[in-house]
Design an enzyme around this catalytic site. Sequence first.
Site, PDB file in Angstrom:
ATOM      1  N   GLU A 253      11.659  49.640 -10.978  1.00 48.15           N
ATOM      2  CA  GLU A 253      10.848  49.562 -12.203  1.00 48.15           C
ATOM      3  C   GLU A 253       9.630  48.715 -11.910  1.00 48.15           C
ATOM      4  OE1 GLU A 253      13.560  47.374 -14.583  1.00 48.15           O
ATOM      5  OE2 GLU A 253      15.005  49.002 -14.728  1.00 48.15           O
ATOM      6  N   LYS A 255       7.313  45.572 -12.131  1.00 48.49           N
ATOM      7  CA  LYS A 255       7.523  44.165 -12.482  1.00 48.49           C
ATOM      8  C   LYS A 255       6.341  43.753 -13.355  1.00 48.49           C
ATOM      9  CE  LYS A 255       8.757  39.629 -10.660  1.00 48.49           C
ATOM     10  NZ  LYS A 255       8.065  38.840 -11.670  1.00 48.49           N
ATOM     11  N   ARG A 260       9.589  37.167 -20.584  1.00 49.28           N
ATOM     12  CA  ARG A 260      10.903  37.757 -20.773  1.00 49.28           C
ATOM     13  C   ARG A 260      11.322  37.604 -22.226  1.00 49.28           C
ATOM     14  NH1 ARG A 260      14.913  37.909 -16.671  1.00 49.28           N
ATOM     15  NH2 ARG A 260      16.521  39.409 -17.315  1.00 49.28           N
ATOM     16  N   GLU A 304      10.592  42.693 -21.044  1.00 50.88           N
ATOM     17  CA  GLU A 304       9.423  41.836 -20.769  1.00 50.88           C
ATOM     18  C   GLU A 304       8.311  42.289 -21.707  1.00 50.88           C
ATOM     19  OE1 GLU A 304       9.485  39.553 -18.083  1.00 50.88           O
ATOM     20  OE2 GLU A 304       7.361  39.218 -17.622  1.00 50.88           O
ATOM     21  N   PHE A 343      14.192  47.018 -20.426  1.00 56.01           N
ATOM     22  CA  PHE A 343      14.804  47.518 -19.193  1.00 56.01           C
ATOM     23  C   PHE A 343      16.314  47.345 -19.113  1.00 56.01           C
ATOM     24  CE2 PHE A 343      12.387  43.586 -18.063  1.00 56.01           C
ATOM     25  CZ  PHE A 343      13.459  42.719 -17.930  1.00 56.01           C
ATOM     26  N   ARG A 414      20.755  34.166 -10.189  1.00 54.39           N
ATOM     27  CA  ARG A 414      19.659  34.685  -9.374  1.00 54.39           C
ATOM     28  C   ARG A 414      20.290  35.276  -8.117  1.00 54.39           C
ATOM     29  NH1 ARG A 414      14.422  33.691  -9.592  1.00 54.39           N
ATOM     30  NH2 ARG A 414      14.507  31.848 -10.893  1.00 54.39           N
ATOM     31  N   LYS A 420      12.895  41.234  -6.359  1.00 51.16           N
ATOM     32  CA  LYS A 420      11.492  41.384  -6.770  1.00 51.16           C
ATOM     33  C   LYS A 420      10.612  41.606  -5.556  1.00 51.16           C
ATOM     34  CE  LYS A 420      11.274  36.388  -7.350  1.00 51.16           C
ATOM     35  NZ  LYS A 420      11.163  35.279  -8.242  1.00 51.16           N
TER      36      LYS A 420
HETATM   37  P1  AMP Z   1      10.258  35.586 -11.275  1.00 54.81           P
HETATM   38  O1  AMP Z   1       9.859  34.986 -12.587  1.00 54.81           O
HETATM   39  O2  AMP Z   1       9.124  35.694 -10.294  1.00 54.81           O
HETATM   40  O3  AMP Z   1      11.517  34.988 -10.706  1.00 54.81           O
HETATM   41  O4  AMP Z   1      10.645  37.127 -11.531  1.00 54.81           O
HETATM   42  C1  AMP Z   1      11.659  37.518 -12.402  1.00 54.81           C
HETATM   43  C2  AMP Z   1      11.064  37.857 -13.745  1.00 54.81           C
HETATM   44  O5  AMP Z   1      10.326  39.051 -13.715  1.00 54.81           O
HETATM   45  C3  AMP Z   1      12.073  38.129 -14.815  1.00 54.81           C
HETATM   46  O6  AMP Z   1      12.608  36.951 -15.342  1.00 54.81           O
HETATM   47  C4  AMP Z   1      11.260  38.876 -15.849  1.00 54.81           C
HETATM   48  O7  AMP Z   1      10.635  37.966 -16.724  1.00 54.81           O
HETATM   49  C5  AMP Z   1      10.173  39.542 -15.042  1.00 54.81           C
HETATM   50  N1  AMP Z   1      10.225  41.017 -15.037  1.00 54.81           N
HETATM   51  C6  AMP Z   1       9.140  41.818 -15.127  1.00 54.81           C
HETATM   52  N2  AMP Z   1       9.470  43.096 -15.071  1.00 54.81           N
HETATM   53  C7  AMP Z   1      10.826  43.163 -14.942  1.00 54.81           C
HETATM   54  C8  AMP Z   1      11.757  44.229 -14.818  1.00 54.81           C
HETATM   55  N3  AMP Z   1      11.385  45.503 -14.805  1.00 54.81           N
HETATM   56  N4  AMP Z   1      13.077  43.893 -14.704  1.00 54.81           N
HETATM   57  C9  AMP Z   1      13.480  42.600 -14.699  1.00 54.81           C
HETATM   58  N5  AMP Z   1      12.630  41.551 -14.802  1.00 54.81           N
HETATM   59  C10 AMP Z   1      11.319  41.825 -14.931  1.00 54.81           C
END
Ligand code: AMP
Length: 556
Positions: A253, A255, A260, A304, A343, A414, A420
């Site tokens: 998907e 990002k 969130r 998100e 999602f 996590r 990601k």
């Molecule tokens: P990070 O904040 O860099 O650890 O990345 C994880 C975050 O990406 C999640 O907590 C979400 O807020 C965001 N996110 C954006 N798109 C998605 C998606 N398709 N699925 C899950 N998380 C997503």
Amino acid sequence: MLFSNRNPRMDFMEFARICEQLEGTSGRLEMIGIISRILPDLPEEELPIFIRFVMGRIFPDWSPEKLGIGPNLLYEGIAYVAGIHRDDVVQVINRTGDVGRAVEELLAQKEQTSFFSEALTLTDVYRDLSSIAASEGKKSQREKLLLVRRLFTNAKPLEGRYLSRIMLEDLRIGVGEGNVREAIARASAVDPSLVEHAFQAENDLGKVALLAREGSDRLRDVRIELFHPVRMMLAQQGTITGAIADNGAMAAEYKYDGSRFQFHKKGDRCRMYSRKLEDVTAALPDVTEILLAATTHDVIFDGEVIAISGGKPMPFQSVLRRFRRKYGIDTMREEIRMVPNVFDLLYLDGETLIDLPFSERRKKLEGVLSAHLAPEIVSDDPGEIDRMYRDALAAGHEGLMLKVPGSPYTPGVRGKNWIKIKPDVDTLDLAVIGADWGEGKRAHLFGSFLLACQDQGELVPLSRVATGFSDEQLQEIFALLKDRVISQQGKEVRFEPGMVIEVGYSEIQKSPNYESGFALRFPRFIRLRDDKSIDEIETLDGIRERYRRQGGNHGA
Ligand code: AMP
């Protein structure tokens, strides 16, 4: 035994002694042993309070209840009880380096001159803290202060040490969720994985400890409850080829670079929660209206929300500003269009779905949501996923999220089931723990900031950052930090930790100047991460690993 069955009310003094014992214990097993021996004797109404207090929490994680007092109010309270000026309190804190020890010392001095105080019990303290949390409106600060004073008036010095730390929700005795989960399992002779399972759905170890007493079946049966937000599942960084090599086909998907949310709906009642599980419903009426109209079912959605202008995603900062907004929501709503992307589905019409494989949750989600579903492909072809990654970047998104189709939803974890993929950038999320006042036209604002990473729950200074801020950002940060000042010495201030920022850097160096043993070269401010909490910041191990990867010979 520290606590006897014949006297079912635990005095707060007894709790403080347990904390003191735990503070002096470094072995994990020993800690678990101490806690697990206490739990069986606690009466039902005290067990959840004890469990949360010993982790430095007051209310369940899902609860909207917040104490709502900053360090300043606490200082005023203790200053009054000790009969000294607030500035003198700050001096003792500066000297001891810890609010808890300072309060203890001040109460010990007072104790010599006063004769009367009532013994506090664990439930008394909880009841008073609940009243502090419940106090709202114009006079609330005054009311809160009176309650804080009353608590300190009745507290003995050792009680003061832990009471003040609980009020700041930082108990500093090294007892984390993991230890408490183990202790609950041991005290009730149940499998730790069942405690973990129940905790994921219930999001309150206090309640889980009660359920554990009723046995394994009760824990196994725990279901998610609507309007009790569940912790968000998190992602690890990875690569497209690595993820496919490890798991085969992956669901991919976009990002989204937004914020969130978790959306709970029952009939026409709904609430929206942020990543930190705060209720943000009132700040986002446009998004809740969209989601309410997008399904007829009772659901919990995970997604998100992004801000759109001229068809393109806007910087993440505009989304966060909306999440914080308390006033003028209608004007903001016209300026910035907020678009949710859903999602995941954690709950549907009375059924908890987190243990189902992602692919099944997704199928159900597609069946109940008529719009705003995040597009997804499932593929084991790295080329196909790479094309989607490029599309995502071209459309202004952050990258891709790859999800293992067979994986359950693991709240708060996590893990390796969500990967990601984003362009390589050297940025870190760090806690702001101090600052220097600015100079010249910025003399009324903070100018450079002291940043820390974490090591086993302790914050360890790593660097300062003074560049990359616009005037507007400095003002915004000042407004958020000014009430978090714990102490001041000359031009230097220290904050109650809470703010997280993302910083860029050119490399990590060894340095004797900071306690971490490292420093950042050319650190620059990227953005505020007030959607992240302090326990999500970079770890010292992570810094060591980055240092190693960059070749490890960039020492000063
Ligand atoms: P990070 O904040 O860099 O650890 O990345 C994880 C975050 O990406 C999640 O907590 C979400 O807020 C965001 N996110 C954006 N798109 C998605 C998606 N398709 N699925 C899950 N998380 C997503």
